[in-house]
Scaffold this active site. Sequence first.
Site, PDB file in Angstrom:
ATOM      1  CB  SER A 199      -0.894   0.003   1.240  1.00 14.86           C
ATOM      2  OG  SER A 199      -1.510   1.264   1.425  1.00 14.86           O
ATOM      3  CE1 TYR A 225      -4.069  -2.212   4.820  1.00  7.09           C
ATOM      4  CE2 TYR A 225      -3.678   0.062   4.151  1.00  7.09           C
ATOM      5  CZ  TYR A 225      -3.823  -1.281   3.831  1.00  7.09           C
ATOM      6  OH  TYR A 225      -3.717  -1.689   2.527  1.00  7.09           O
ATOM      7  CE  LYS A 229      -1.600  -4.395   3.222  1.00  5.09           C
ATOM      8  NZ  LYS A 229      -1.703  -5.720   2.573  1.00  5.09           N
TER       9      LYS A 229
END
Length: 415
Positions: A199, A225, A229
Amino acid sequence: MGPRTVLVTGGAGYVGSHTVVELLEAGHRVVVVDNCCNATPPPTTTTSTTTTTTDSHTNGKDNNKEGYTDDDTDKNGSCSPTPTTATANHNNATTTEERDKEEDERRWSALPLALQRVENITGKTLTAFYLVSLNDVDALTKIFAKHKIEAVIHFAALKAVGESVTIPLEYYVNNVSGTLTLLQVMRSAGVKSLVYSSSATVYGVPQYLPTDETHPTGQGITNPYGKTKYFCEQVMIDLAASDQDWGVLLLRYFNPVGAHVSGLIGEDPRNIPNNLMPYIAQVAVGRLKALQVFGQDYDTPDGTGVRDYVHVVDLATGHVAALEHVWQPDYKGCESYNLGSGEGVSVLEMVNAFSRASGRAIPYVVKERRAGDVAKMVASCTSAQTHLGWKATRTLEQMCEDTWRWQSQNPRGYV
């Protein structure tokens, strides 16, 4: 290159299901693992579900069968390494045909609804589907033992920025732990070709725009989040550096939107959408009253956040291109590539574009900024075009039109 066998984690999800379409269209054999925590599960869901086929053919099912989206979480499932198959009775053709039909129906009903529609779109069947969690070591080990997996595309992850701020532990357990388990099983099975769904959040607050792959990562990441990643990327970088047999591609994509042109598969969040496009689509179709715009005081032309949106089908073709790159005989190590459109679109610009595509007004209310959001993020995708031969081609208008086709044909999603 000829057909190969690819394991797709989170393949029943939004980006995953669109990528499975492109893999099947390219002639590859596809094994999908997904626990369907954020996707509509198979109609015949039980504690253990396995469905396997050995050929590719038009399944002849009704194109109005149901389907759904992606992500994986840390709920343990289990799988049987040996699927149930139809028993042929060569002395009774009618019985054989009946049993074959029953077996085909059993296999079909054991597929997540999104994957049923994937088979309708392509006219091809999956090699296998397993309803299991990535944290189930035994189940994954059996899957790798049964199938001659030649590469893995790893989508399975919880992926909502705002939600990750609220429940960070679940994100670390699922996204990081699940990835570590997958990598360990891959290493044990001798499968060392991997395309990872990363991402743009790994860049944190961008230091410059457009953001390219040389931009620092891990600095100023504003949400759990993005950190998951980044952590997973670092594990893969270290793994590839420690063992020259590994070939890993990190695909840092920006904001996937849109749907398959057929309108059969698209994005369908189970709860209130965390992402802009499905929220707008649900307002347009009447499921939600008004869009919530989080912040109108950013340093952008209209004060709303600016993002780089990429059509999900363009994104899916990027994964196929990444596989071809990983499978090159001399490819080893770990590389990263941005997948985006290279153009910034504000929230209000997206609202207006979707209103034109749908012919409907999109009411909205302005709220305070959402924790974890940045003002602007736009990709430089020159590297992907140069080295992967990939470039996003679908316009903002196509993104909105395809989303509206999906949502208007499926006003309640896959239910």
